[in-house]
Scaffold this motif. Sequence first.
Motif, mmCIF file in Angstrom:
data_model
loop_
_atom_site.group_PDB
_atom_site.id
_atom_site.type_symbol
_atom_site.label_atom_id
_atom_site.label_comp_id
_atom_site.label_asym_id
_atom_site.label_seq_id
_atom_site.Cartn_x
_atom_site.Cartn_y
_atom_site.Cartn_z
ATOM 1 N N LEU A 65 0.744 -1.218 -0.003
ATOM 2 C CA LEU A 65 0.050 -0.132 0.068
ATOM 3 C C LEU A 65 0.843 1.055 -0.073
ATOM 4 O O LEU A 65 0.455 2.265 -0.552
ATOM 5 C CB LEU A 65 -0.893 0.043 1.258
ATOM 6 C CG LEU A 65 -1.917 -1.063 1.120
ATOM 7 C CD1 LEU A 65 -2.663 -1.146 2.453
ATOM 8 C CD2 LEU A 65 -2.933 -0.837 0.100
ATOM 9 N N ASP A 66 2.202 1.112 0.606
ATOM 10 C CA ASP A 66 3.006 2.232 0.553
ATOM 11 C C ASP A 66 3.697 2.270 -0.694
ATOM 12 O O ASP A 66 3.795 3.547 -1.456
ATOM 13 C CB ASP A 66 3.979 2.298 1.656
ATOM 14 C CG ASP A 66 3.219 2.369 3.145
ATOM 15 O OD1 ASP A 66 2.455 3.100 3.243
ATOM 16 O OD2 ASP A 66 3.852 1.690 3.881
ATOM 17 N N LEU A 68 2.250 1.556 -3.580
ATOM 18 C CA LEU A 68 1.204 1.817 -4.560
ATOM 19 C C LEU A 68 1.262 3.674 -4.519
ATOM 20 O O LEU A 68 1.098 3.952 -5.986
ATOM 21 C CB LEU A 68 0.009 1.526 -4.000
ATOM 22 C CG LEU A 68 -1.117 1.646 -4.608
ATOM 23 C CD1 LEU A 68 -1.109 1.023 -6.048
ATOM 24 C CD2 LEU A 68 -2.598 1.243 -4.154
ATOM 25 N N ARG A 69 1.638 4.140 -3.658
ATOM 26 C CA ARG A 69 1.661 5.802 -3.827
ATOM 27 C C ARG A 69 2.724 6.455 -4.369
ATOM 28 O O ARG A 69 2.867 7.433 -4.558
ATOM 29 C CB ARG A 69 1.022 6.453 -2.515
ATOM 30 C CG ARG A 69 2.158 6.272 -1.513
ATOM 31 C CD ARG A 69 1.432 6.967 -0.070
ATOM 32 N NE ARG A 69 2.269 6.617 0.942
ATOM 33 C CZ ARG A 69 1.993 6.939 2.188
ATOM 34 N NH1 ARG A 69 0.905 7.783 2.446
ATOM 35 N NH2 ARG A 69 2.856 6.693 3.277
ATOM 36 N N THR A 70 3.959 5.518 -4.561
ATOM 37 C CA THR A 70 5.148 5.777 -5.234
ATOM 38 C C THR A 70 5.360 5.629 -6.611
ATOM 39 O O THR A 70 6.306 6.169 -6.864
ATOM 40 C CB THR A 70 6.369 5.417 -4.109
ATOM 41 O OG1 THR A 70 6.377 4.154 -4.490
ATOM 42 C CG2 THR A 70 6.200 5.656 -2.772
ATOM 43 N N ASP A 72 4.080 5.620 -10.633
ATOM 44 C CA ASP A 72 2.885 5.987 -11.615
ATOM 45 C C ASP A 72 2.596 4.810 -12.559
ATOM 46 O O ASP A 72 2.730 5.078 -13.748
ATOM 47 C CB ASP A 72 3.513 7.401 -12.221
ATOM 48 C CG ASP A 72 2.343 8.013 -13.110
ATOM 49 O OD1 ASP A 72 1.210 7.636 -12.720
ATOM 50 O OD2 ASP A 72 2.892 8.618 -13.945
ATOM 51 N N LYS A 89 -7.739 2.042 1.957
ATOM 52 C CA LYS A 89 -6.560 2.766 1.683
ATOM 53 C C LYS A 89 -6.004 2.464 0.220
ATOM 54 O O LYS A 89 -5.614 3.453 -0.329
ATOM 55 C CB LYS A 89 -5.499 2.422 2.657
ATOM 56 C CG LYS A 89 -4.232 3.031 2.513
ATOM 57 C CD LYS A 89 -3.297 2.378 3.661
ATOM 58 C CE LYS A 89 -3.787 3.092 5.013
ATOM 59 N NZ LYS A 89 -2.883 2.639 6.082
ATOM 60 N N ARG A 92 -8.180 4.296 -2.171
ATOM 61 C CA ARG A 92 -7.874 5.891 -1.987
ATOM 62 C C ARG A 92 -6.445 6.355 -2.550
ATOM 63 O O ARG A 92 -6.244 7.379 -2.958
ATOM 64 C CB ARG A 92 -7.753 6.042 -0.654
ATOM 65 C CG ARG A 92 -7.738 7.529 -0.072
ATOM 66 C CD ARG A 92 -8.055 7.876 1.402
ATOM 67 N NE ARG A 92 -7.098 7.254 2.288
ATOM 68 C CZ ARG A 92 -7.481 6.426 2.997
ATOM 69 N NH1 ARG A 92 -8.745 5.756 3.233
ATOM 70 N NH2 ARG A 92 -6.439 5.783 4.020
ATOM 71 N N ARG A 93 -5.716 5.157 -2.708
ATOM 72 C CA ARG A 93 -4.174 5.380 -3.301
ATOM 73 C C ARG A 93 -4.344 5.043 -4.755
ATOM 74 O O ARG A 93 -2.979 5.050 -5.362
ATOM 75 C CB ARG A 93 -3.195 4.621 -2.318
ATOM 76 C CG ARG A 93 -3.095 5.257 -0.871
ATOM 77 C CD ARG A 93 -1.983 4.717 -0.225
ATOM 78 N NE ARG A 93 -2.072 5.358 1.030
ATOM 79 C CZ ARG A 93 -0.997 5.173 2.228
ATOM 80 N NH1 ARG A 93 -0.248 3.974 1.969
ATOM 81 N NH2 ARG A 93 -0.972 5.551 3.187
ATOM 82 N N GLY A 94 -5.256 4.847 -5.290
ATOM 83 C CA GLY A 94 -5.306 4.480 -6.647
ATOM 84 C C GLY A 94 -5.253 3.183 -7.156
ATOM 85 O O GLY A 94 -5.385 2.964 -8.613
#
Length: 220
Positions: A65-66, A68-70, A72, A89, A92-94
Amino acid sequence: MTDLRVLIVDDDFHVGRLHAGYVDAVPGFTALPPVGSAEQALRAVHGQEPDLLLLDVYLPDALGLDLLRTVDVDAIMLTAAADAASVRKALRRGALGYLIKPFTAEQLSRRLRAYARFRRMLADQPSVDQDTVDRALHTLFPAEPAAPAARTRSATEAAVLDALPPGSQYSAAEVAQQVGISRATAQRYLSALADDGAVEIHLRYGSTGRPEHRYGRSGR
Protein backbone atom coordinates in the motif's frame (compact mmCIF):
# COMPACT_ATOMS: atom_id res chain seq x y z
CA MET A 1 -1.46 -4.72 -30.77
CA THR A 2 1.40 -5.20 -28.31
CA ASP A 3 0.57 -7.26 -25.23
CA LEU A 4 0.07 -5.42 -21.96
CA ARG A 5 3.07 -6.11 -19.72
CA VAL A 6 2.24 -7.14 -16.16
CA LEU A 7 4.59 -7.09 -13.17
CA ILE A 8 3.62 -9.36 -10.27
CA VAL A 9 4.90 -8.26 -6.86
CA ASP A 10 4.56 -11.03 -4.27
CA ASP A 11 6.99 -12.16 -1.57
CA ASP A 12 6.14 -15.84 -2.18
CA PHE A 13 8.07 -17.00 -5.25
CA HIS A 14 5.73 -19.91 -5.94
CA VAL A 15 2.63 -17.70 -5.73
CA GLY A 16 4.24 -15.13 -8.01
CA ARG A 17 5.07 -17.88 -10.53
CA LEU A 18 1.52 -19.23 -10.33
CA HIS A 19 0.01 -15.79 -10.94
CA ALA A 20 2.41 -15.22 -13.85
CA GLY A 21 0.97 -18.37 -15.41
CA TYR A 22 -2.54 -17.03 -14.89
CA VAL A 23 -1.57 -13.78 -16.63
CA ASP A 24 0.12 -15.50 -19.57
CA ALA A 25 -3.05 -17.53 -20.14
CA VAL A 26 -5.05 -14.36 -20.89
CA PRO A 27 -4.80 -13.21 -24.52
CA GLY A 28 -3.26 -9.75 -24.80
CA PHE A 29 -1.22 -9.98 -21.60
CA THR A 30 2.39 -10.97 -20.88
CA ALA A 31 3.81 -11.48 -17.40
CA LEU A 32 7.22 -10.04 -16.63
CA PRO A 33 9.44 -12.03 -14.23
CA PRO A 34 7.80 -11.72 -10.79
CA VAL A 35 9.59 -9.82 -8.03
CA GLY A 36 9.38 -10.34 -4.28
CA SER A 37 10.04 -7.00 -2.61
CA ALA A 38 9.22 -3.30 -2.87
CA GLU A 39 12.83 -2.50 -3.75
CA GLN A 40 12.86 -5.03 -6.59
CA ALA A 41 9.49 -3.72 -7.75
CA LEU A 42 10.79 -0.15 -7.97
CA ARG A 43 13.79 -1.27 -10.02
CA ALA A 44 11.55 -3.30 -12.32
CA VAL A 45 9.09 -0.43 -12.77
CA HIS A 46 11.87 1.95 -13.77
CA GLY A 47 13.76 -0.57 -15.89
CA GLN A 48 10.96 -2.51 -17.60
CA GLU A 49 8.06 -0.02 -17.58
CA PRO A 50 5.16 -2.42 -17.01
CA ASP A 51 1.63 -1.40 -17.93
CA LEU A 52 0.08 -2.97 -14.83
CA LEU A 53 1.18 -4.06 -11.36
CA LEU A 54 -0.42 -6.99 -9.55
CA LEU A 55 0.57 -6.02 -6.05
CA ASP A 56 0.51 -7.80 -2.70
CA VAL A 57 0.03 -5.82 0.51
CA TYR A 58 2.54 -7.76 2.60
CA LEU A 59 6.10 -7.45 1.31
CA PRO A 60 9.30 -8.11 3.30
CA ASP A 61 10.65 -4.54 3.11
CA ALA A 62 7.50 -2.40 2.87
CA LEU A 63 3.74 -2.51 2.58
CA GLY A 64 2.45 -2.75 -0.93
CA LEU A 65 0.00 0.00 0.00
CA ASP A 66 2.93 2.34 0.59
CA LEU A 67 4.58 1.28 -2.66
CA LEU A 68 1.30 1.98 -4.44
CA ARG A 69 1.50 5.71 -3.84
CA THR A 70 5.12 6.00 -5.02
CA VAL A 71 4.76 4.52 -8.52
CA ASP A 72 2.92 5.99 -11.49
CA VAL A 73 1.63 2.67 -12.82
CA ASP A 74 -1.85 1.15 -12.93
CA ALA A 75 -2.22 -1.44 -10.17
CA ILE A 76 -4.59 -4.16 -8.99
CA MET A 77 -4.12 -5.55 -5.49
CA LEU A 78 -3.80 -9.35 -5.17
CA THR A 79 -3.57 -10.01 -1.47
CA ALA A 80 -4.67 -11.94 1.59
CA ALA A 81 -5.31 -8.64 3.39
CA ALA A 82 -9.07 -8.81 3.80
CA ASP A 83 -9.60 -5.98 6.29
CA ALA A 84 -11.79 -3.10 5.19
CA ALA A 85 -9.14 -0.50 6.09
CA SER A 86 -6.68 -2.01 3.58
CA VAL A 87 -9.34 -2.06 0.88
CA ARG A 88 -10.23 1.59 1.49
CA LYS A 89 -6.59 2.64 1.57
CA ALA A 90 -5.78 0.76 -1.63
CA LEU A 91 -8.65 2.39 -3.51
CA ARG A 92 -7.83 5.80 -2.01
CA ARG A 93 -4.25 5.46 -3.27
CA GLY A 94 -5.29 4.56 -6.77
CA ALA A 95 -5.70 0.78 -7.05
CA LEU A 96 -7.97 -0.17 -9.94
CA GLY A 97 -9.10 -3.40 -8.29
CA TYR A 98 -8.77 -5.56 -5.20
CA LEU A 99 -8.75 -9.36 -5.41
CA ILE A 100 -8.51 -11.35 -2.16
CA LYS A 101 -6.48 -14.57 -2.10
CA PRO A 102 -7.10 -17.35 -2.78
CA PHE A 103 -8.75 -16.85 -6.15
CA THR A 104 -9.05 -18.83 -9.37
CA ALA A 105 -7.37 -18.21 -12.70
CA GLU A 106 -10.76 -17.28 -14.13
CA GLN A 107 -11.38 -14.64 -11.45
CA LEU A 108 -8.09 -12.95 -12.29
CA SER A 109 -8.73 -13.38 -16.00
CA ARG A 110 -12.05 -11.53 -15.72
CA ARG A 111 -10.33 -8.59 -14.03
CA LEU A 112 -7.54 -8.48 -16.59
CA ARG A 113 -10.02 -8.56 -19.46
CA ALA A 114 -11.96 -5.73 -17.79
CA TYR A 115 -8.73 -3.75 -17.42
CA ALA A 116 -7.94 -4.26 -21.12
CA ARG A 117 -11.40 -2.92 -22.04
CA PHE A 118 -10.83 0.06 -19.71
CA ARG A 119 -7.53 0.81 -21.46
CA ARG A 120 -9.09 0.58 -24.91
CA MET A 121 -11.93 2.92 -23.97
CA LEU A 122 -9.50 5.63 -22.84
CA ALA A 123 -6.71 5.02 -25.36
CA ASP A 124 -5.41 7.78 -27.62
CA GLN A 125 -8.21 10.22 -26.90
CA PRO A 126 -7.25 13.88 -26.34
CA SER A 127 -10.44 14.36 -24.35
CA VAL A 128 -13.40 12.31 -23.20
CA ASP A 129 -16.97 13.09 -22.28
CA GLN A 130 -18.70 12.11 -19.06
CA ASP A 131 -20.42 9.13 -20.65
CA THR A 132 -17.07 7.67 -21.66
CA VAL A 133 -15.68 8.15 -18.15
CA ASP A 134 -18.74 6.52 -16.61
CA ARG A 135 -18.58 3.55 -18.97
CA ALA A 136 -14.85 3.10 -18.37
CA LEU A 137 -15.32 3.07 -14.60
CA HIS A 138 -18.25 0.69 -14.91
CA THR A 139 -16.03 -1.62 -16.92
CA LEU A 140 -13.48 -1.71 -14.09
CA PHE A 141 -16.05 -2.33 -11.36
CA PRO A 142 -18.88 -4.30 -12.95
CA ALA A 143 -21.67 -5.63 -10.81
CA GLU A 144 -21.64 -9.38 -10.32
CA PRO A 145 -23.93 -10.75 -13.02
CA ALA A 146 -27.08 -12.50 -11.98
CA ALA A 147 -27.17 -16.19 -12.72
CA PRO A 148 -28.04 -16.39 -16.42
CA ALA A 149 -31.04 -18.24 -17.62
CA ALA A 150 -30.18 -21.62 -19.05
CA ARG A 151 -29.40 -21.30 -22.74
CA THR A 152 -29.47 -23.91 -25.44
CA ARG A 153 -26.00 -25.28 -26.13
CA SER A 154 -24.93 -26.63 -29.47
CA ALA A 155 -24.35 -30.36 -29.66
CA THR A 156 -20.58 -29.87 -29.80
CA GLU A 157 -20.54 -27.46 -26.87
CA ALA A 158 -22.68 -29.85 -24.80
CA ALA A 159 -20.33 -32.72 -25.70
CA VAL A 160 -17.30 -30.67 -24.59
CA LEU A 161 -18.97 -29.91 -21.27
CA ASP A 162 -20.00 -33.56 -20.83
CA ALA A 163 -16.35 -34.53 -21.32
CA LEU A 164 -15.62 -32.78 -18.00
CA PRO A 165 -17.28 -34.81 -15.23
CA PRO A 166 -17.54 -32.97 -11.89
CA GLY A 167 -14.26 -33.13 -9.98
CA SER A 168 -12.14 -33.88 -13.05
CA GLN A 169 -9.61 -31.76 -14.92
CA TYR A 170 -8.53 -32.31 -18.52
CA SER A 171 -6.37 -30.54 -21.07
CA ALA A 172 -7.84 -29.20 -24.31
CA ALA A 173 -6.10 -32.02 -26.19
CA GLU A 174 -7.67 -34.65 -23.93
CA VAL A 175 -11.12 -33.11 -24.35
CA ALA A 176 -10.62 -32.98 -28.12
CA GLN A 177 -9.75 -36.68 -28.18
CA GLN A 178 -12.80 -37.62 -26.11
CA VAL A 179 -15.21 -35.59 -28.23
CA GLY A 180 -13.60 -36.33 -31.59
CA ILE A 181 -12.83 -32.75 -32.61
CA SER A 182 -9.62 -30.79 -33.24
CA ARG A 183 -7.67 -29.34 -30.33
CA ALA A 184 -8.27 -25.79 -31.65
CA THR A 185 -12.03 -26.40 -31.74
CA ALA A 186 -11.99 -27.83 -28.22
CA GLN A 187 -9.98 -24.84 -27.03
CA ARG A 188 -12.50 -22.45 -28.55
CA TYR A 189 -15.47 -24.14 -26.88
CA LEU A 190 -13.64 -24.43 -23.55
CA SER A 191 -12.82 -20.71 -23.61
CA ALA A 192 -16.47 -19.86 -24.32
CA LEU A 193 -17.61 -22.13 -21.48
CA ALA A 194 -15.08 -20.46 -19.16
CA ASP A 195 -16.48 -17.03 -20.10
CA ASP A 196 -19.96 -18.33 -19.23
CA GLY A 197 -18.74 -19.58 -15.86
CA ALA A 198 -19.52 -23.22 -16.67
CA VAL A 199 -15.84 -24.17 -16.77
CA GLU A 200 -12.88 -23.12 -14.63
CA ILE A 201 -9.28 -22.87 -15.86
CA HIS A 202 -6.51 -24.36 -13.73
CA LEU A 203 -2.76 -24.47 -14.24
CA ARG A 204 -0.47 -27.46 -13.75
CA TYR A 205 3.25 -26.88 -13.69
CA GLY A 206 5.77 -29.38 -14.99
CA SER A 207 9.48 -29.33 -14.40
CA THR A 208 10.14 -26.98 -17.33
CA GLY A 209 8.31 -24.78 -19.80
CA ARG A 210 4.97 -23.01 -19.65
CA PRO A 211 2.23 -24.38 -17.39
CA GLU A 212 -0.39 -26.70 -18.84
CA HIS A 213 -3.94 -25.37 -18.87
CA ARG A 214 -6.43 -27.79 -17.32
CA TYR A 215 -10.19 -27.41 -17.52
CA GLY A 216 -12.74 -28.50 -14.95
CA ARG A 217 -16.46 -28.05 -14.51
CA SER A 218 -17.38 -25.09 -12.36
CA GLY A 219 -18.91 -25.73 -8.97
CA ARG A 220 -21.51 -23.03 -9.63
